[in-house]
Design an enzyme around this catalytic site. Structure first.
Site, PDB file in Angstrom:
ATOM      1  N   HIS A 263       1.071  -1.284   0.189  1.00  0.00           N
ATOM      2  CA  HIS A 263       0.090   0.381  -0.013  1.00  0.00           C
ATOM      3  C   HIS A 263       0.577   0.656  -0.242  1.00  0.00           C
ATOM      4  CE1 HIS A 263      -3.296   3.042   0.872  1.00  0.00           C
ATOM      5  NE2 HIS A 263      -3.816   1.802   0.684  1.00  0.00           N
ATOM      6  N   ASP A 314      -7.775  -5.520  -0.234  1.00  0.00           N
ATOM      7  CA  ASP A 314      -8.447  -6.149  -1.775  1.00  0.00           C
ATOM      8  C   ASP A 314      -7.997  -7.755  -1.358  1.00  0.00           C
ATOM      9  OD1 ASP A 314      -9.867  -3.767  -2.552  1.00  0.00           O
ATOM     10  OD2 ASP A 314      -8.299  -3.687  -3.619  1.00  0.00           O
TER      11      ASP A 314
HETATM   12  N1  ACO Z   1       4.295  -7.432  -4.365  1.00  0.00           N
HETATM   13  C1  ACO Z   1       5.540  -7.615  -4.694  1.00  0.00           C
HETATM   14  N2  ACO Z   1       6.233  -6.448  -3.819  1.00  0.00           N
HETATM   15  C2  ACO Z   1       5.317  -5.327  -3.886  1.00  0.00           C
HETATM   16  C3  ACO Z   1       4.149  -4.889  -3.840  1.00  0.00           C
HETATM   17  C4  ACO Z   1       3.599  -6.406  -4.503  1.00  0.00           C
HETATM   18  N3  ACO Z   1       2.075  -6.524  -3.920  1.00  0.00           N
HETATM   19  N4  ACO Z   1       4.397  -4.305  -3.423  1.00  0.00           N
HETATM   20  C5  ACO Z   1       5.077  -3.159  -3.515  1.00  0.00           C
HETATM   21  N5  ACO Z   1       6.147  -4.254  -3.565  1.00  0.00           N
HETATM   22  C6  ACO Z   1       7.804  -4.070  -3.411  1.00  0.00           C
HETATM   23  C7  ACO Z   1       8.085  -3.076  -4.755  1.00  0.00           C
HETATM   24  O1  ACO Z   1       8.566  -4.107  -6.052  1.00  0.00           O
HETATM   25  C8  ACO Z   1       9.094  -2.442  -4.161  1.00  0.00           C
HETATM   26  O2  ACO Z   1      10.463  -3.569  -3.888  1.00  0.00           O
HETATM   27  P1  ACO Z   1      11.791  -3.008  -4.413  1.00  0.00           P
HETATM   28  O3  ACO Z   1      11.792  -1.713  -4.024  1.00  0.00           O
HETATM   29  O4  ACO Z   1      12.559  -3.865  -4.120  1.00  0.00           O
HETATM   30  O5  ACO Z   1      11.364  -2.287  -6.031  1.00  0.00           O
HETATM   31  C9  ACO Z   1       8.384  -2.075  -2.575  1.00  0.00           C
HETATM   32  O6  ACO Z   1       7.439  -3.352  -2.416  1.00  0.00           O
HETATM   33  C10 ACO Z   1       8.536  -0.999  -2.633  1.00  0.00           C
HETATM   34  O7  ACO Z   1       6.679  -0.573  -2.815  1.00  0.00           O
HETATM   35  P2  ACO Z   1       6.158   1.029  -4.455  1.00  0.00           P
HETATM   36  O8  ACO Z   1       6.114  -0.391  -6.032  1.00  0.00           O
HETATM   37  O9  ACO Z   1       7.216   1.646  -3.875  1.00  0.00           O
HETATM   38  O10 ACO Z   1       4.562   0.725  -3.353  1.00  0.00           O
HETATM   39  P3  ACO Z   1       4.301   1.606  -4.393  1.00  0.00           P
HETATM   40  O11 ACO Z   1       3.314   2.538  -3.196  1.00  0.00           O
HETATM   41  O12 ACO Z   1       4.266   2.780  -5.070  1.00  0.00           O
HETATM   42  O13 ACO Z   1       2.645   1.198  -4.518  1.00  0.00           O
HETATM   43  C11 ACO Z   1       0.991  -0.468  -4.772  1.00  0.00           C
HETATM   44  C12 ACO Z   1       1.673   0.343  -4.341  1.00  0.00           C
HETATM   45  C13 ACO Z   1       0.518   0.011  -6.436  1.00  0.00           C
HETATM   46  C14 ACO Z   1      -0.338  -0.491  -3.820  1.00  0.00           C
HETATM   47  C15 ACO Z   1       1.553  -2.512  -4.387  1.00  0.00           C
HETATM   48  O14 ACO Z   1       2.182  -1.820  -3.572  1.00  0.00           O
HETATM   49  C16 ACO Z   1       0.809  -3.329  -5.720  1.00  0.00           C
HETATM   50  O15 ACO Z   1       1.168  -2.700  -6.453  1.00  0.00           O
HETATM   51  N6  ACO Z   1      -0.147  -3.458  -4.962  1.00  0.00           N
HETATM   52  C17 ACO Z   1      -0.694  -5.203  -5.552  1.00  0.00           C
HETATM   53  C18 ACO Z   1      -1.749  -4.431  -6.187  1.00  0.00           C
HETATM   54  C19 ACO Z   1      -2.673  -4.356  -5.009  1.00  0.00           C
HETATM   55  O16 ACO Z   1      -3.281  -4.822  -4.033  1.00  0.00           O
HETATM   56  N7  ACO Z   1      -3.339  -3.184  -5.320  1.00  0.00           N
HETATM   57  C20 ACO Z   1      -4.189  -2.336  -4.547  1.00  0.00           C
HETATM   58  C21 ACO Z   1      -3.928  -1.574  -3.086  1.00  0.00           C
HETATM   59  S1  ACO Z   1      -5.232  -1.176  -1.431  1.00  0.00           S
HETATM   60  C22 ACO Z   1      -6.494  -0.593  -2.842  1.00  0.00           C
HETATM   61  O17 ACO Z   1      -6.482   0.435  -3.771  1.00  0.00           O
HETATM   62  C23 ACO Z   1      -7.641  -0.134  -2.115  1.00  0.00           C
END
Ligand code: ACO
Length: 378
Positions: A263, A314
């Site tokens: 998140h 989710d």
């Molecule tokens: N699976 C695997 N790795 C992840 C995930 C994930 N779901 N989420 C974050 N990471 C990793 C990233 O790859 C990153 O790793 P790195 O530093 O090695 O590159 C690190 O964790 C930090 O993540 P960010 O990309 O900076 O997180 P950001 O804030 O940009 O993205 C998001 C948030 C889009 C929700 C992301 O966590 C994601 O894609 N999750 C999966 C989709 C999801 O479940 N969305 C629902 C959100 S809640 C809602 O809308 C109700």
């Protein structure tokens, strides 16, 4: 050419304060409040209408106000027949979120208040949108399944009527209560992507229908609301809790994004997860399908150990909707059925105190160069 110093830049606007709001506060340490009320106190006691009223008006309704608000919404559920006809014209394979987006856009043409962005007109239009977004989902779904939409039951609440119009049976009291709690959890979340899209659109003084159309389009993406549909596909692929750890490790090794995890704001857990997890356990016991919840819990444990990442709402919404009897394509529309209340509250707040939202970008293209003239002119 401008020699402006390079401004500060935060990819994805992470951590950027993009505006003020009195509607909702997301506490990065796993808290969430609407207009000052903690969702954990209110979520499983209030009806969705009570929460929608609070988001729109700033205060909880008294008994009379709530009764009137419920009646106003119930009276607005029916869609113009041209909109129902449009739903019939769409290919049966159209995703319910695309039906919804097209439907919201079309509804604007049938509202005589379309060009009035005053507070009162926005509240009137919000009531219609809260009522009709649910109908677009239920009727669109039935039409896509080659079934006839069911007539409204005005005596039922939004949660009860929505369940009935999808499922075909009037829900039992516990099912309505569960739907209300789920809707309450999803109703608002400050400047999330779809709400921000709505506010950007509203900030040009485009109307509420245009803003909600933007929001629906934005919610569909799997990094936002679409994650609850993708999470269910993931659980179906994993099948049993004993396969969860190996499956997850393989995905992580392949650098895959795991739906239902991570998140932008919460880093110590999503405030909504404990409530949704509890609902999932309750439903698992009632339906004998607790396996889905056990897979989620195993994924949480491994993800925490391997990546230090928390589940978001989710992850558990997926099996909850499945056990309630809804197909995965309906997961994101279920989210929209509730979040429309938040979108409308934010659009109203934006219009009440508007300033165009127009950030800058950091130019990373070629330096200024001379135009050589049209091809062949050299
Ligand atoms: N699976 C695997 N790795 C992840 C995930 C994930 N779901 N989420 C974050 N990471 C990793 C990233 O790859 C990153 O790793 P790195 O530093 O090695 O590159 C690190 O964790 C930090 O993540 P960010 O990309 O900076 O997180 P950001 O804030 O940009 O993205 C998001 C948030 C889009 C929700 C992301 O966590 C994601 O894609 N999750 C999966 C989709 C999801 O479940 N969305 C629902 C959100 S809640 C809602 O809308 C109700």
């Amino acid at each position: 050419m401008s020699t402006d110093a390079k401004p500060e830049y935060s990819p994805g606007l992470a951590g950027v304060i993009a505006g003020e709001t009195k509607i909702c506060w997301v506490d990065p340490n796993a808290g969430l409040m609407y207009r000052g009320y903690d969702i954990h106190e209110m979520g499983n006691k209030a009806t969705f209408e009570e929460v929608a009223y609070l988001l729109l008006n700033g205060e909880l309704p008294n008994g009379k106000q709530l009764k009137e608000f419920k009646e106003q919404i119930a009276a607005q559920r029916e869609l113009p027949k041209e909109v129902v006809e449009m739903l019939r014209l769409l290919p049966k394979s159209t995703h319910p979120m695309d039906m919804l987006r097209t439907g919201v856009s079309m509804l604007s043409a049938f509202d005589k208040d379309i060009s009035d962005n005053s507070h009162d007109a926005n509240i009137r239009k919000s009531i219609k949108l809260i009522a009709r977004v649910m109908t677009l989902i239920t009727d669109g779904w039935r039409i896509s399944q080659r079934e006839k939409p069911l007539p409204e039951k005005p005596e039922l609440s939004q949660a009860g009527n929505f369940f009935y119009k999808l499922d075909g049976r009037v829900p039992e009291a516990w099912q309505t209560r569960m739907m209300d709690t789920i809707f309450n959890l999803y109703a608002d979340h400050e400047f999330n992507a779809s709400t921000f899209a709505a506010r950007v659109t509203a900030s040009t003084l485009a109307g509420i229908y245009a803003a909600v159309t933007s929001a629906v389009g934005t919610l569909k993406g799997p990094l936002h609301g679409g994650a609850n549909e993708e999470s269910m596909k993931m659980l179906e692929e994993i099948k049993t809790p004993d396969r969860a750890e190996e499956w997850l490790k393989k995905q992580l090794a392949a650098k895959a994004k795991i739906m239902g995890f991570g998140h932008r704001v919460y880093k110590k857990g999503d405030s909504r997860v404990p409530v949704m997890r509890k609902i999932a356990h309750d439903l698992g016991k009632r339906t004998g399908k607790e396996n889905w919840v056990l897979i989620c819990e195993k994924l949480e444990e491994v993800m925490d150990r391997e990546k230090g990442l928390c589940a978001n709402v989710d992850l558990y919404a997926a099996p909850v909707f499945w056990m309630l009897g809804f197909k995965p394509e309906l997961n994101t529309p279920l989210f929209a059925a509730s979040r429309v209340a938040g979108w409308c509250a934010h659009v109203t707040e934006q219009h009440d105190n508007n300033r165009l939202i127009r950030p800058r970008s950091l130019y990373t293209g070629p330096k200024l160069r001379k135009y050589p003239g049209p091809p062949g002119s050299a």
